[in-house]
Enzyme design. Structure first.
Site: not given
Length: 699
Positions: A169, A503
């Site tokens: 990520e 997100e």
């Protein structure tokens, strides 16, 4: 296939001169040979230009002599393959699997061990794997290292993220190979668990561009019963070496013959569209093991999710740890819990009104209060709801509205606990008619000491898909190892996150505008991504005036992502009320398809821009998504793909004249024109912007 030209010179059973195999187009040549020491080597040539210099192959074993030299060739086999197949869900109705193959059967004289090296040469690249046949001299064995090399010719520009065994990520870095350095990264990036053990280790897929304009991508396919491969970079010599993720005691893989390694892949072209549009990774996986796939269906969904990320609601019911430890030992509501029966019904109503398929609810089950960061094993049982979430009432209401509920299983990284409860959790889903589950693996892994990318976890992620298939359930995994085409073998593995998703824009430094132009060249080569696009309220100051975070795109680009970021499972991620304030722009999300007959990559440059046209499955209906990085862009697309002789209404959702991802991200304009296959459309993309277009037949 045209008979291969073999140049052999045998000396003590060892080949010392190269053998070549060509791609079907003859643009790519793979050369293999054994050195004087019997060490396997290969190189790759693209249109007379060497792209991978002579590089060694081999395997080292724990407590055994390495399988890296002393080999001779017993025999070789060649074949040409052209076998089209039809994916259950995908970017196109039919995929061509066309390549030339050669298998070298090697024997190590000192140990009498056998190993085969299989090469497949496609028009877009080369793939190879190690095969360990059944044999008396090698049965159970432990791999301690893999000696696969990728020796590059030049100091390419590279798009890379650090070789973290626990997370992908990260936002991508764009540097020369010689400038790769994890120690220079700002790791204040919102990632909770990091395991970066080397200054010069990166993850695959590694996308590169040579100084003379050749695109190269190093990746892997069909990772089954094996750890994920990262890449150790020699920044001075521009060399890459495989690095297999270890387990808790340092071993890499436990195997028994007969078995195979994953495919190591090298894509190469002078046209970036060939890389981003390649289906080589999918082709290298086994065909579907699910006979009846009629229950595997694409879905467009909304859900109780984004409101937690923006701070409007919480996953937990009781709030802080102290709030749940009341005198009577009962959970005491904080008043901010998002997954309530009433709130879920609101999302169900919204989904039904606007034609969505499903509703996801996160935070419905007990256990969220105190697990994060505590490395706690028994957190969730995956069947017990909070007091304010009535499973039967919600299910009955959704059923009455024609909406499917999507289950959420946050494992808290406690994989051992999840596997103990897995069948009961899936039985509950069957009982209430849930067709799909979103699984999460936030936090450090239990069994303790294991990494997200190790063999144990790869086997777990694959097992969950296999077990879900027994229950006719679809899986969307988050915080998992990145996919390598396994969704061909188990097409119910409908999507995964496994990269830095949307997100992160809500509560961290976010994703830079170029991020979405790189992911299709990297993460998405391995399978569909649940990126969760569609955010309309872009600046987080809307929810809290003190917040500076924002989504690093324009609103129009959020629409375009539904086309450029392929997934048969797409979320309209924003809050219902934010869509209701922009019904005209929301129409595109309602209209856009998620399963396709054809996909055409019209323009592509990693880190800069991407333009894709896709045809809806079973309909004469097309969509275009065009995105750019931080820089504004003007371009023109030709509509040659539309059916000749027919007229279409093109609805164009574009950046407003004053749009800017940072200064004015919500400025957009919508216009409608009539077009044919002879038409052209000029696109004006703002800084960090995009354009989305729908094409429908004119009656």
């Amino acid at each position: 296939m045209k008979k291969l030209s073999l140049f052999l010179f045998l000396f003590s059973g060892i080949i010392v001169q190269a053998q070549s195999i060509l791609s079907p187009s003859k643009n790519i040549s793979l050369e293999f040979k054994l050195s004087n020491e019997g060490k396997p080597t290969y190189k790759v040539v693209y249109k007379t230009k060497e792209v991978i210099k002579e590089s060694t192959l081999g395997i080292t074993l724990k407590d055994n002599q390495a399988l890296e030299n002393g080999f001779s060739v017993l025999k070789q086999e060649t074949k040409a393959v052209n076998e089209p197949w039809n994916p259950v869900l995908g970017e196109q109705a039919t995929i061509q699997n066309k390549y030339n193959q050669v298998t070298y059967y090697l024997s190590q004289k000192a140990t009498n061990r056998k190993i085969n090296i299989i090469f497949k040469v496609y028009d877009e690249g080369v793939a190879f794997r190690y095969e360990f046949p059944k044999q008396e001299s090698l049965n159970y064995f432990i791999i301690s290292d893999e000696k696969t090399e990728f020796n590059l010719v030049e100091n390419h520009k590279a798009f890379w993220i650090p070789g973290d065994y626990d997370s992908q990520e990260y936002a991508y870095n764009e540097t020369k190979i010689s400038e790769i350095d994890n120690s220079k990264l700002d790791l204040n990036n919102g990632i909770g668990v990091k395991s970066i053990a080397s200054q010069s280790r990166v993850q695959s897929p590694l996308m590169m561009k040579s100084p003379n304009g050749i695109y190269i991508n190093i990746f892997e396919a069909a990772v089954v019963n094996y750890p994920i491969m990262h890449l150790d970079v020699d920044t001075k010599n521009y060399s890459l070496k495989s690095n297999l993720v270890p387990n808790a005691i340092g071993d890499k893989a436990y195997l028994q013959t007969p078995c195979v390694s994953p495919w190591r892949t090298i894509m190469v072209s002078n046209d970036a569209r060939d890389i981003v549009g390649s289906k080589m990774i999918l082709n290298l996986n086994e065909p579907s093991k699910i006979e009846d796939t009629s229950w595997i269906k694409p879905m467009k969904y909304v859900g109780v999710w984004w409101e937690m990320h923006v701070g409007k609601a919480t996953w937990d019911y009781a709030g802080s740890q102290n709030a749940q430890n009341a005198a009577d030992g009962q959970l005491k509501p904080s008043g901010k819990h998002g997954a309530t029966t009433a709130n879920t019904k609101r999302y169900i109503d919204f989904a039904a009104k606007h034609g969505f398929d499903g509703v996801l609810v996160e935070g419905w089950n007990v256990g969220w209060e105190d697990w994060f960061g505590n490395w706690k094993e028994n957190v969730f049982d995956f069947v017990t709801p909070y007091p304010d979430f009535n499973l039967k009432e919600v299910n009955d209401y959704a059923k009455s509205k024609g909406i499917k509920m999507i289950m959420h299983h946050e494992t808290s990284g406690s994989v051992a606990n999840y596997e103990r409860h897995l069948d009961r959790a899936f039985e509950l889903m069957q009982q209430f008619g849930y067709p799909a589950v979103k699984s999460g693996y936030v936090g450090r892994i239990i069994p303790r000491g294991e990494f997200h990318d190790g063999q144990t976890m790869v086997n777990h992620f694959n097992f969950v898909a296999q077990r879900a298939a027994d229950y006719k359930l679809m899986v969307n995994s988050h915080e998992s190892s990145r996919p390598t085409g396994y969704n061909r073998t188990y097409p119910n593995y409908i999507a995964a996150e496994a990269a830095r998703g949307n997100e992160f824009n809500a509560w961290s430094v976010g994703n830079p505008p170029m991020h979405e132009t790189i992911l299709p060249f990297t993460r998405l080569l391995g399978g569909p991504m649940d990126y969760t696009p569609g955010i309309f309220e872009i600046k987080m100051s809307y929810y809290d005036a003190t917040k500076k975070e924002q989504v690093h795109t324009t609103l129009a680009k959020q629409l375009a992502l539904y086309v450029t970021m392929y997934s048969p499972l797409q979320m309209a991620a924003d809050l219902p009320e934010n869509y209701e304030r922009h019904p005209d722009a929301f129409q595109f999300i309602k209209d856009v398809a998620v399963n396709w007959d054809n996909s055409i990559y019209l323009e592509a440059e990693p880190g800069e821009y991407l333009t894709v046209a896709r045809k809806t499955k079973g309909k004469d209906e097309w969509f275009i998504g065009a995105i750019t990085d931080e820089k504004a862009r003007k371009t023109e697309v030709k509509l040659y793909f539309l059916t000749k002789g027919k007229k279409y209404k093109a609805t164009i959702y574009e950046d407003g004249k004053d749009a800017d991802w940072e200064k004015n991200p919500k400025s957009y304009a919508i216009k409608t024109i009539q077009v044919t296959s002879n038409s052209k459309i000029k696109l004006n993309l703002a800084n960090g912007g995009g354009t989305a277009i729908s094409f429908t037949l004119v009656d």
